[in-house]
Scaffold this active site. Sequence first.
Site, short mmCIF file in Angstrom:
data_model
loop_
_atom_site.label_atom_id
_atom_site.label_comp_id
_atom_site.label_asym_id
_atom_site.label_seq_id
_atom_site.Cartn_x
_atom_site.Cartn_y
_atom_site.Cartn_z
N GLU A 132 1.07 -0.95 0.40
CA GLU A 132 -0.03 -0.05 0.24
C GLU A 132 0.79 1.63 0.24
O GLU A 132 0.03 1.97 -0.63
CB GLU A 132 -0.88 -0.01 1.28
CG GLU A 132 -2.22 -1.16 1.67
CD GLU A 132 -1.09 -2.26 1.96
OE1 GLU A 132 -2.37 -3.25 1.66
OE2 GLU A 132 -0.39 -2.68 1.84
N PRO B 24 12.40 -13.51 0.61
CA PRO B 24 10.83 -13.52 1.78
C PRO B 24 10.24 -12.19 1.73
O PRO B 24 10.98 -11.29 2.24
CB PRO B 24 11.57 -13.81 2.80
CG PRO B 24 13.07 -14.49 2.32
CD PRO B 24 13.81 -13.56 1.07
N ARG B 25 9.40 -12.43 1.83
CA ARG B 25 7.81 -11.55 2.64
C ARG B 25 8.91 -10.79 3.91
O ARG B 25 7.89 -9.60 3.93
CB ARG B 25 6.67 -11.62 2.23
CG ARG B 25 5.61 -11.21 3.26
CD ARG B 25 5.29 -10.11 1.23
NE ARG B 25 4.08 -9.29 1.93
CZ ARG B 25 4.23 -8.21 0.65
NH1 ARG B 25 4.76 -7.87 -0.52
NH2 ARG B 25 2.57 -7.97 1.31
N GLY C 254 12.51 -3.00 0.69
CA GLY C 254 12.16 -1.84 -0.34
C GLY C 254 12.82 -2.09 -1.56
O GLY C 254 12.64 -0.84 -1.95
N ASN D 3 1.31 -9.13 -5.64
CA ASN D 3 1.35 -8.37 -7.24
C ASN D 3 2.07 -8.48 -8.11
O ASN D 3 3.47 -8.53 -7.70
CB ASN D 3 1.02 -6.82 -6.07
CG ASN D 3 0.86 -6.11 -7.51
OD1 ASN D 3 0.78 -6.26 -8.31
ND2 ASN D 3 1.79 -5.01 -7.81
N PRO D 4 2.00 -8.50 -9.01
CA PRO D 4 2.59 -9.57 -10.17
C PRO D 4 3.11 -8.23 -10.58
O PRO D 4 3.30 -8.49 -11.81
CB PRO D 4 1.45 -10.37 -11.08
CG PRO D 4 0.70 -10.49 -11.43
CD PRO D 4 0.40 -9.30 -9.47
N LEU D 5 2.28 -6.79 -11.01
CA LEU D 5 2.78 -5.74 -11.19
C LEU D 5 4.30 -5.44 -11.44
O LEU D 5 4.58 -5.08 -12.55
CB LEU D 5 1.66 -4.83 -11.19
CG LEU D 5 0.37 -4.97 -11.11
CD1 LEU D 5 -0.50 -4.05 -11.29
CD2 LEU D 5 -0.01 -4.91 -12.65
N GLU D 6 4.50 -5.52 -9.80
CA GLU D 6 5.94 -4.85 -9.68
C GLU D 6 6.92 -5.69 -11.00
O GLU D 6 8.25 -5.17 -11.72
CB GLU D 6 6.72 -5.28 -8.55
CG GLU D 6 5.83 -4.93 -7.80
CD GLU D 6 6.34 -4.78 -6.74
OE1 GLU D 6 6.85 -5.83 -5.77
OE2 GLU D 6 6.41 -3.60 -5.42
#
Length: 432
Positions: free
Chosen positions: A65, A272-273, A317, A342-345
């Site tokens: 976000e 990793p997330r 980041g 999110n696959p947009l990155e």
Amino acid sequence: MILAIYSALLALVLILGAPWWLLRMATSGRYRAGLAGRLGRIPDELRSAVAGRRTIWLHAVSVGEVVAATELIREMRKALPGWVIAVSTTTETGQKLARERLGGESPVFYLPLDFAVLVRRYLKTLGPELLVLMESELWPNLMQECANEGIPIAVINARVSDRSFPRYRRLRALWKPLLKHVSLFLAQSEETATRLVEIGAPEERVRTSGNLKYDIKAAGESAMTALLREKIPAGAKVLVAGSTLDGEEKMLLEAWTKVLEVTPEAVLILAPRRTERFDIVAGLVEAAGFDVVRASKLQPGEVSLGQEGVILLDTIGDLASVYSLGTAAFVGGSLVPMGGHNPLEPARFGVPIIMGESWENFREIVVSMQAAKAVRIVAAPDLANAVTDLLMNENGAKEMGQRGQAVFTAQAGATRRTLDALVGLLGRLHRG
């Protein structure tokens, strides 16, 4: 009455869960950061930043976000000179990224626990002329206290996922009176707009503005990306596995052993997330028989990396920029039943994408990418073959990446539409 029951249940959960929370704080440090602020202590820097200034409070729960809101916040500052955009987050990783990206111009703080007495303290300090909530961050007491104080609310980049929609519908009696306090809903898609109305949002206040995540712009190549570019051998084929969750790393490492049998020059960057899992994942890499190359330990000017290790991206980041290094990308949270990330990155860089079969959190995006043949959905047993194919089939991978980039570009514009709607809302409120 409903809010009283909600508050009592929230308090009960916190009390009963206190031993677990305290144990996690003591052993991992998680939840310790910002605890005083969450409990109602207003940071001094927040007080001084908003004193005597017109303020908008924007809440962005975590990293995704914050990334999506960054460009919007910058544009809001241009459109509203002299105003303060105060940004709250819930997670520690979101807080760190918000401070890194926005801290010089926007005060950043932790969202207080959703109790009326705590919320009132922040509202009194901030005196916001507008509360902006990102995506699905609908906190009942925060919304009600804003309504009590006459503070308008806008929900932007709104989404109602497949998983949460049935729960919202069952609790429509709770949500309908709260949603009537929202002046403006800006939905990611027509489907979400319809769902918002079904759970009680006033239809005349719901618009479709598109997804802010299509407007994510690279803030320039990060220092870590430049360093990794220097270290990775020229011509190496790179898989960037981003936002991985518990259980996925083991599957990826098993698949990677098979990939290296076909393309031994390949390099894996594993991200990793969650920060608290960095050491755990390092152990998994070693147990799989690979050396661990921790990105945070790399120094400029040293020798290039060999192919015998797995690069662990143990920083915050950098992933959005590091995707640009990929010959292919795996987007995590999708091999385990967590709804995907999110696959947009990676798509914005023209990097071809692989995901597992759990992607419902980003269904509209994935469906549009599937229609363009810009993403490959695989089960865990097929992961090695899919990765190998994209790494070896240069032309096919390039074309697939270009299709994904075209989807990304075609959907742009949500930031401008959102900005115009928010500025228009403020104008109407002041004229009224």
